[in-house]
Structures are given as C-alpha cells and as structure tokens.
Design a protein around this motif. Structure first.
Motif, PDB file in Angstrom:
ATOM      1  N   HIS A  90       0.480   4.174  -2.772  1.00  6.24           N
ATOM      2  CA  HIS A  90       0.204   5.578  -2.430  1.00  6.24           C
ATOM      3  C   HIS A  90       1.340   6.497  -2.870  1.00  6.24           C
ATOM      4  CE1 HIS A  90      -3.589   5.249  -0.365  1.00  6.24           C
ATOM      5  NE2 HIS A  90      -3.139   4.194   0.297  1.00  6.24           N
ATOM      6  N   TRP A 145       0.832  -1.204   0.000  1.00  3.42           N
ATOM      7  CA  TRP A 145       0.000   0.000   0.000  1.00  3.42           C
ATOM      8  C   TRP A 145       0.866   1.253   0.000  1.00  3.42           C
ATOM      9  CZ3 TRP A 145      -4.359   0.674  -1.883  1.00  3.42           C
ATOM     10  CH2 TRP A 145      -5.372  -0.250  -1.748  1.00  3.42           C
ATOM     11  N   PHE A 202      -8.476   1.428   1.332  1.00  3.74           N
ATOM     12  CA  PHE A 202      -7.574   1.678   2.453  1.00  3.74           C
ATOM     13  C   PHE A 202      -8.321   2.083   3.734  1.00  3.74           C
ATOM     14  CE2 PHE A 202      -3.997   4.030   4.484  1.00  3.74           C
ATOM     15  CZ  PHE A 202      -3.048   3.027   4.431  1.00  3.74           C
ATOM     16  N   ALA A 238      -8.499   3.751  -4.293  1.00  7.32           N
ATOM     17  CA  ALA A 238      -7.438   3.302  -3.383  1.00  7.32           C
ATOM     18  C   ALA A 238      -7.755   3.690  -1.943  1.00  7.32           C
ATOM     19  CB  ALA A 238      -6.092   3.892  -3.804  1.00  7.32           C
TER      20      ALA A 238
END
Length: 175
Positions: free
Chosen positions: A103, A99, A142, A138
């Motif tokens: 990001h 992740w 998340f 995303a």
C-alpha cells in the motif's frame, strides 16, 4: 439547440456555406439528425467539454487523496499491524507488514501520477488507469482486513478509471 446535442465546430460539407448545422427552422432538432449520425461523428459530449475536463481534474485530485491515504494505510500496516483484524480462513492471506509495503509503494506512485494528471500530462492518464486498476485489485484482496474502507476505495477507484478513460482531448489542444 436541444439538450444532448452540441454545435459541430467543423463545417458540414453537405450544407451550403451560409447555413449552420445548429440552426433550425420551426421544428426542433432531434438527436437523429443526419449530420449527428454520420459515421465518424462523436455521439457523446463534445471534446474538451467541462464535464470531461472536470471529471479528469476531479480524478487527479482523488488520485492525490487516495494515494496519500494509501500511504497512511501502508504506514499503519508496517508500524502496527495489530490495527487490522485478519480473518483466519481467507484465501488471499498475507502478512500485514507485506500489505503495508504494498500500500505504501502503490500510494506513492498513485499520488505522483495524480500530480501528472492535474498537470495535463497524457502519459499520466493511462498510467493512472493502470495504477488505479492495481489499487482496485489490492483493495479487493485487502477486504477481510479493512472491509468498509476497502469498499469505499474500490468505488473511488472505479470512478477514477471511468473519468480517465472517458477524457477526450481536443485535437491540437495543449494545456
């Protein structure tokens, strides 16, 4: 001129040349005038209006800020993934280091496209819509790792998409 209407910069072919579509007699103009409701006429704010330009500029600034914050979020995920608390039974469970890289890459791209939006590049608006849509997805995935922040970023992403899609450039106008 009443609120909600604007003066048409192009002459109305149905009016004599001495009159203007914004001039009115003793009655006030309404939004249902014949010239405003003809097919092909815009019904929203005028092209190149301050609202659309301001919203697009603000979207560009938000893209820069959002991109930089996503970069920092990515660095946190890569360097110290213990910063985030993971829920054990979430459907979209990924390694937090992964992740972090997602990001980081998305943040860099969004910030660069934000610079393009601020410079007035046409390609940047549609690229910004696509990348901000990816950022929204995303952040949705998340949510269990950083819930409040993810919801704030989702709200910002929705505004950015709205502002970039709502922008209408004046024909023949270049910044």
């Amino acid at each position: 001129m009443s609120t909600g209407q604007y003066r048409d910069p192009q002459p109305d072919p149905e009016r004599p040349s001495g009159t203007s579509s914004s001039s009115s007699s003793s009655s006030t103009s309404s939004s249902t005038s014949s010239s405003a409701n003809r097919p092909g006429r815009p019904t929203g704010p005028p092209r190149g209006s301050g609202w659309a330009d301001g919203g697009t500029m603000f979207a560009g600034v938000l893209m820069l800020v959002n991109g930089l914050l996503a970069v920092f979020q990515g660095i946190m995920g890569i360097a110290k993934d213990q910063v985030f608390v993971a829920t054990p039974r979430y459907v979209f469970r990924f390694d937090l280091t992964s992740w972090g890289w997602i990001h980081l890459a998305l943040g860099v791209l969004i910030a660069l496209v934000g610079v393009g939006v601020l410079s007035g590049a046409g390609w940047a608006r549609w690229t910004g819509v696509a990348l901000t849509g990816l950022s929204l997805i995303a952040q949705f995935v998340f949510v269990p790792y950083y819930p409040l922040w993810s919801l704030v970023v989702i709200a910002i992403d929705v505004f950015i998409i709205w502002a970039l899609v709502n922008y209408r450039e004046e024909p023949g106008y270049r910044r």
